[in-house]
Design an enzyme around this catalytic site. Structure first.
Site, PDB file in Angstrom:
ATOM      1  N   LYS A 179       0.843  -1.211   0.000  1.00 19.37           N
ATOM      2  CA  LYS A 179       0.000   0.000   0.000  1.00 19.37           C
ATOM      3  C   LYS A 179       0.873   1.254   0.000  1.00 19.37           C
ATOM      4  O   LYS A 179       0.587   2.232  -0.699  1.00 19.37           O
ATOM      5  CB  LYS A 179      -0.930  -0.018   1.218  1.00 19.37           C
ATOM      6  CG  LYS A 179      -2.031  -1.067   1.099  1.00 19.37           C
ATOM      7  CD  LYS A 179      -2.862  -1.267   2.365  1.00 19.37           C
ATOM      8  CE  LYS A 179      -3.812  -2.463   2.167  1.00 19.37           C
ATOM      9  NZ  LYS A 179      -4.790  -2.677   3.213  1.00 19.37           N
TER      10      LYS A 179
ATOM     11  N   GLN B  56      -5.135  -2.458   9.287  1.00 15.64           N
ATOM     12  CA  GLN B  56      -4.933  -3.724   8.577  1.00 15.64           C
ATOM     13  C   GLN B  56      -5.576  -4.867   9.360  1.00 15.64           C
ATOM     14  O   GLN B  56      -5.322  -5.036  10.552  1.00 15.64           O
ATOM     15  CB  GLN B  56      -3.430  -3.978   8.368  1.00 15.64           C
ATOM     16  CG  GLN B  56      -3.127  -5.151   7.465  1.00 15.64           C
ATOM     17  CD  GLN B  56      -3.671  -4.967   6.042  1.00 15.64           C
ATOM     18  OE1 GLN B  56      -3.666  -3.865   5.502  1.00 15.64           O
ATOM     19  NE2 GLN B  56      -4.148  -6.030   5.442  1.00 15.64           N
TER      20      GLN B  56
ATOM     21  N   ASP C  83     -11.199   2.468   3.969  1.00 22.40           N
ATOM     22  CA  ASP C  83     -11.548   1.071   3.662  1.00 22.40           C
ATOM     23  C   ASP C  83     -13.057   0.864   3.550  1.00 22.40           C
ATOM     24  O   ASP C  83     -13.499  -0.227   3.196  1.00 22.40           O
ATOM     25  CB  ASP C  83     -11.067   0.185   4.825  1.00 22.40           C
ATOM     26  CG  ASP C  83      -9.893  -0.692   4.428  1.00 22.40           C
ATOM     27  OD1 ASP C  83      -9.666  -0.880   3.221  1.00 22.40           O
ATOM     28  OD2 ASP C  83      -9.223  -1.189   5.339  1.00 22.40           O
TER      29      ASP C  83
HETATM   30  N1  LIG Z   1      -8.104  -3.221   6.401  1.00 20.02           N
HETATM   31  C1  LIG Z   1      -8.116  -4.204   5.489  1.00 20.02           C
HETATM   32  N2  LIG Z   1      -7.605  -5.390   5.798  1.00 20.02           N
HETATM   33  C2  LIG Z   1      -7.636  -6.375   4.853  1.00 20.02           C
HETATM   34  C3  LIG Z   1      -8.136  -6.127   3.554  1.00 20.02           C
HETATM   35  C4  LIG Z   1      -8.674  -4.859   3.277  1.00 20.02           C
HETATM   36  O1  LIG Z   1      -9.171  -4.567   2.160  1.00 20.02           O
HETATM   37  N3  LIG Z   1      -8.628  -3.907   4.255  1.00 20.02           N
HETATM   38  N4  LIG Z   1      -8.034  -7.119   2.562  1.00 20.02           N
HETATM   39  C5  LIG Z   1      -7.162  -8.254   2.795  1.00 20.02           C
HETATM   40  C6  LIG Z   1      -5.700  -7.995   2.557  1.00 20.02           C
HETATM   41  N5  LIG Z   1      -5.370  -7.059   1.475  1.00 20.02           N
HETATM   42  C7  LIG Z   1      -5.421  -5.736   1.727  1.00 20.02           C
HETATM   43  O2  LIG Z   1      -5.355  -5.266   2.818  1.00 20.02           O
HETATM   44  C8  LIG Z   1      -4.826  -7.519   0.242  1.00 20.02           C
HETATM   45  C9  LIG Z   1      -4.821  -8.845  -0.080  1.00 20.02           C
HETATM   46  C10 LIG Z   1      -4.189  -9.288  -1.257  1.00 20.02           C
HETATM   47  C11 LIG Z   1      -3.593  -8.390  -2.110  1.00 20.02           C
HETATM   48  C12 LIG Z   1      -2.852  -8.826  -3.315  1.00 20.02           C
HETATM   49  O3  LIG Z   1      -2.394  -8.015  -4.091  1.00 20.02           O
HETATM   50  N6  LIG Z   1      -2.675 -10.135  -3.501  1.00 20.02           N
HETATM   51  C13 LIG Z   1      -1.843 -10.675  -4.558  1.00 20.02           C
HETATM   52  C14 LIG Z   1      -1.301 -12.005  -4.090  1.00 20.02           C
HETATM   53  C15 LIG Z   1      -0.672 -11.923  -2.742  1.00 20.02           C
HETATM   54  C16 LIG Z   1       0.786 -11.643  -2.775  1.00 20.02           C
HETATM   55  O4  LIG Z   1       1.379 -11.490  -3.837  1.00 20.02           O
HETATM   56  O5  LIG Z   1       1.344 -11.600  -1.662  1.00 20.02           O
HETATM   57  C17 LIG Z   1      -2.691 -10.959  -5.785  1.00 20.02           C
HETATM   58  O6  LIG Z   1      -3.842 -11.399  -5.624  1.00 20.02           O
HETATM   59  O7  LIG Z   1      -2.156 -10.784  -6.885  1.00 20.02           O
HETATM   60  C18 LIG Z   1      -3.611  -7.052  -1.786  1.00 20.02           C
HETATM   61  C19 LIG Z   1      -4.225  -6.624  -0.629  1.00 20.02           C
HETATM   62  C20 LIG Z   1      -7.302  -8.684   4.243  1.00 20.02           C
HETATM   63  N7  LIG Z   1      -7.121  -7.601   5.138  1.00 20.02           N
END
Ligand SMILES: Nc1nc2c(c(=O)[nH]1)N[C@@H](CN(C=O)c1ccc(C(=O)N[C@@H](CCC(=O)O)C(=O)O)cc1)CN2
Length: 286
Positions: free
Chosen positions: A54, A98, A121
């Site tokens: 982020k 988070q 969020d």
């Molecule tokens: N406060 C929050 N907590 C969490 C959220 C949220 O939206 N707000 N969502 C998830 C975690 N998350 C963001 O926080 C998140 C999850 C996955 C990805 C991502 O880019 N994933 C990659 C693969 C993972 C990697 O490479 O490590 C992908 O899908 O290509 C971004 C953000 C739970 N907590």
């Protein structure tokens, strides 16, 4: 059949490019860059990686970063003190806590303490309430990212039968609220661990959104041929990251947002969009 790729990585890059221009205009107009705050408690490797991502995204589009990291044994009071600090900080346009928080902390109390106007969020109860009422509010990032990914790939939503698997606060619960708005007009079935006949519900669906965090839960035989499938589940195993959609599903699906590279990058891009929109509201430019 080999599914068409719903490429979240490329789409998110386009969105960051668009946001960079809006951030530059805002910064010139107000004399200050919008700022995103993050609150991270503990050292879960996944959460740490997401928060790091982020802040990298912020740097790329010109948003200032405010990072507050607390140890895994932080008390409720310590976390809430950081919330109060960010609520009062004029450099912080919006911030996120988070999730998940360590189990000894009351996550709902933390979310409720946030200033709803700074909730980047869309997870504050006031903003989830506004979403339920159909009133303008910041939208939860993953559901917003899913809708945006489908829209930018011309996937029709009106009248579509959508099966969501998983009832978590960040994806499963709010995605139903978004997709059943008049502007989207989809019909949503929300499945969870108590659902009987999961395969039947999945096979009925034109669009399948798997957000259960259960590796390879959705197998090819469960899918309607040609269905649009979005993999939102992430499980960290010794072999690496595993999604909720079985890899062979690409042979049956018509379109696939894979994990990685599908919805995850869109989640990150939508967080930036929420911050930029909050800054635009503050500057009265919208
Ligand atoms: N406060 C929050 N907590 C969490 C959220 C949220 O939206 N707000 N969502 C998830 C975690 N998350 C963001 O926080 C998140 C999850 C996955 C990805 C991502 O880019 N994933 C990659 C693969 C993972 C990697 O490479 O490590 C992908 O899908 O290509 C971004 C953000 C739970 N907590």
């Amino acid at each position: 059949m080999t599914a068409q790729l719903l490429d979240g990585k490329a789409t998110a890059a386009d969105i960051r490019h668009e946001l960079t221009e809006r951030v530059a205009k805002l910064t010139a107009l107000t004399g200050r860059a919008p700022g995103l705050g993050t609150v991270l408690v503990g050292d879960d490797p996944g959460s740490r990686a997401y928060v790091g991502g982020k802040h990298r995204d912020c740097a790329q589009v010109g948003i200032a970063s405010i990072r507050r990291d607390l140890p895994a044994d932080a008390t409720q009071q310590q976390v809430e003190d950081v919330i109060d600090e960010l609520n009062a900080d004029p450099a912080c346009t919006g911030y996120i806590v988070q999730l998940p928080l360590p189990r000894h902390l009351d996550a709902n109390a933390v979310l409720e303490r946030m200033d709803p106007a700074k909730d980047a969020d869309g997870l504050h109860p006031v903003n989830l309430g506004r979403l339920t009422l159909g009133v303008e509010a910041p939208l939860p990032c993953t559901p917003r990212g899913i809708v945006e990914l489908l829209r930018r790939h011309d996937v029709p939503l009106a009248g579509a039968r959508v099966c969501v698997i998983g009832r978590g606060i960040t994806v499963g619960r709010p995605i139903g609220l978004l997709l059943t708005r008049r502007s989207e007009n989809a019909t949503v079935t929300l499945c969870h661990t108590g659902t009987k006949g999961l395969a039947w519900h999945v096979r009925e669906a034109d669009i399948v959104i798997a957000a259960a965090g259960s590796p390879a839960l959705i197998t090819p035989d469960m899918l309607r041929p040609g269905a649009t499938v979005l993999d939102v589940g992430i499980t960290r195993t010794d072999q690496g990251l595993v999604g909720d959609i079985h890899p062979d599903a690409a042979r049956v699906a018509g379109r696939l947002a894979p994990m990685p590279g599908g919805v995850g990058p869109m989640t990150r891009a939508m967080l930036l969009a929420n911050v930029v929109e909050a800054a635009e509201r503050n500057a009265n430019t919208v």
